[in-house]
Write an enzyme that holds these catalytic residues in place. Structure first.
Site, PDB file in Angstrom:
ATOM      1  N   SER A 268       0.857  -1.188   0.000  1.00 10.66           N
ATOM      2  CA  SER A 268       0.000   0.000   0.000  1.00 10.66           C
ATOM      3  C   SER A 268       0.888   1.232   0.000  1.00 10.66           C
ATOM      4  CB  SER A 268      -0.901   0.005   1.243  1.00 10.66           C
ATOM      5  OG  SER A 268      -1.533   1.255   1.430  1.00 10.66           O
TER       6      SER A 268
ATOM      7  N   TYR B 223      -2.177  -0.693  10.804  1.00 10.41           N
ATOM      8  CA  TYR B 223      -2.170  -0.958   9.363  1.00 10.41           C
ATOM      9  C   TYR B 223      -0.876  -0.451   8.728  1.00 10.41           C
ATOM     10  CZ  TYR B 223      -3.833  -1.250   4.551  1.00 10.41           C
ATOM     11  OH  TYR B 223      -3.973  -1.559   3.219  1.00 10.41           O
TER      12      TYR B 223
END
EC number: 1.1.1.300
Length: 341
Positions: free
Chosen positions: A197, A210
């Site tokens: 990501s 995350y």
């Protein structure tokens, strides 16, 4: 070699690498074939994983789909089988039309295999990997895609969810790679894809777990790539995929500044996967989508921290996750009320 001479050789190689990189931007390299190769995708039941499965199916790969949700994984498999039937029908029609066999892609044993696997559990990964080797064969392309997000501020996030995020988003890559890399090393052939990501390259508030998991898996991928280069295993390719926010519902509610959002909207999943597939099939080491992410990452590495904070506030990126977290919290409260908790 004399160190001075070696220095000039290295300088030339570095400059040549820039030339090759520029050429890849200007001239699209030829895509390699994955027809007949075993491709394993984790998190294949939905989102990007499902789209990756469909793209590899169109390229006649033999697919192995892993997901924790059996039903959604079977739904993906059904879509893959539909693509396979269309390909077989197209081949048959081409033969009837009188096209030479050399004009048709070589026949492949087009099959899809599904396995219910929780990649966050090490033993589950190893046991399922052993089943794959026995029932399907050795994996040539490994797409580590499975991911989760807790959606809580750090001090409100249960420890179990933090551990779960780290296990699925980061540790699982260790287990799957350890399971399938040995054979790749033996034959010096394979491809490992890490779906990370943009939040593995730079961070924001409210998603500490995350971001930590994605930063961790980016580090894992880069170290693995260097290890393969050090071992001179040039037949094993690696691709790191770092997309910006993708409109899959995973971060529903996330918002940057409204005046900026039209210029940097959430990515369409199809576009994201097509860009990733282009990188994979041309052996590109890394792909950031959109390309603006390359600039953002570079700026973050050279600017003072306070300058980065100013940029975040201007873009509305400093609190972009807060609406998403609020929605998650509201949904949790509604579920608890519905269940009488």
């Amino acid at each position: 070699m004399n160190i001075v001479v070696e220095f000039f050789v290295v300088t030339f190689k570095v400059l040549w690498a820039f030339v090759l990189a520029a050429a890849r931007w200007l001239v699209r390299p030829k895509e390699k074939s994955v027809a007949g190769q075993v491709c394993l995708i984790t998190g294949a039941g939905s989102g990007l994983g499902r789209l990756f499965a469909l793209e590899f199916a169109r390229r006649r790969a033999l697919l192995v789909l892993w997901d924790i949700n059996t039903q959604s994984n079977e739904e993906t498999a059904g879509m893959v089988r539909h693509i396979y039937r269309d390909l077989e029908a197209a081949d048959a029609a081409a033969l009837q039309a009188g096209k030479g066999e050399e004009e048709i892609l070589p026949p492949c044993n087009l099959q899809v295999f599904t396995y219910t696997c929780d990649v966050g559990k090490r033993e589950n990964v190893y046991l399922t990997a052993e089943r794959v080797r026995k029932e399907v064969g050795e994996v040539s392309v490994l797409v580590n895609n499975a991911g989760v997000v807790s959606g809580h501020h750090l001090l409100e996030c249960p420890d179990e969810l933090i551990e779960r995020t780290m296990m699925v988003n980061c540790h699982a890559h260790f287990w799957t790679t350890k399971a399938f890399l040995p054979t790749m090393l033996e034959i010096n052939h394979g491809h490992i894809v890490t779906v990370a990501s943009s939040l593995g390259l730079f961070s924001t508030a409210g998603v500490e777990d995350y971001c930590a998991s994605k930063f961790g898996v980016v580090g894992f991928h880069e170290s693995l790539s260097h290890e393969l280069k050090a071992a001179e295993k040039d037949g094993i390719k690696t691709t790191l995929v770092c997309p910006y926010l993708v409109d899959t519902g995973m971060f529903r509610g996330c918002r940057i500044r409204k005046e900026i959002e039209p210029f940097l909207p959430p990515l369409k999943p199809d576009y994201c996967v097509k860009q990733a597939m282009r990188a994979i099939l041309t052996d590109q080491p890394m792909v950031c989508t959109p390309r603006l992410m390359y600039i953002v990452t570079f700026m973050k590495s050279i600017l003072p921290f306070e300058a980065v904070v100013c940029m975040y506030r201007f873009l509305g990126a400093d609190k972009c996750m807060y609406p998403f977290i609020a929605q998650r919290k509201q949904a949790t409260n509604n579920n608890e009320a519905k269940n009488g908790i």
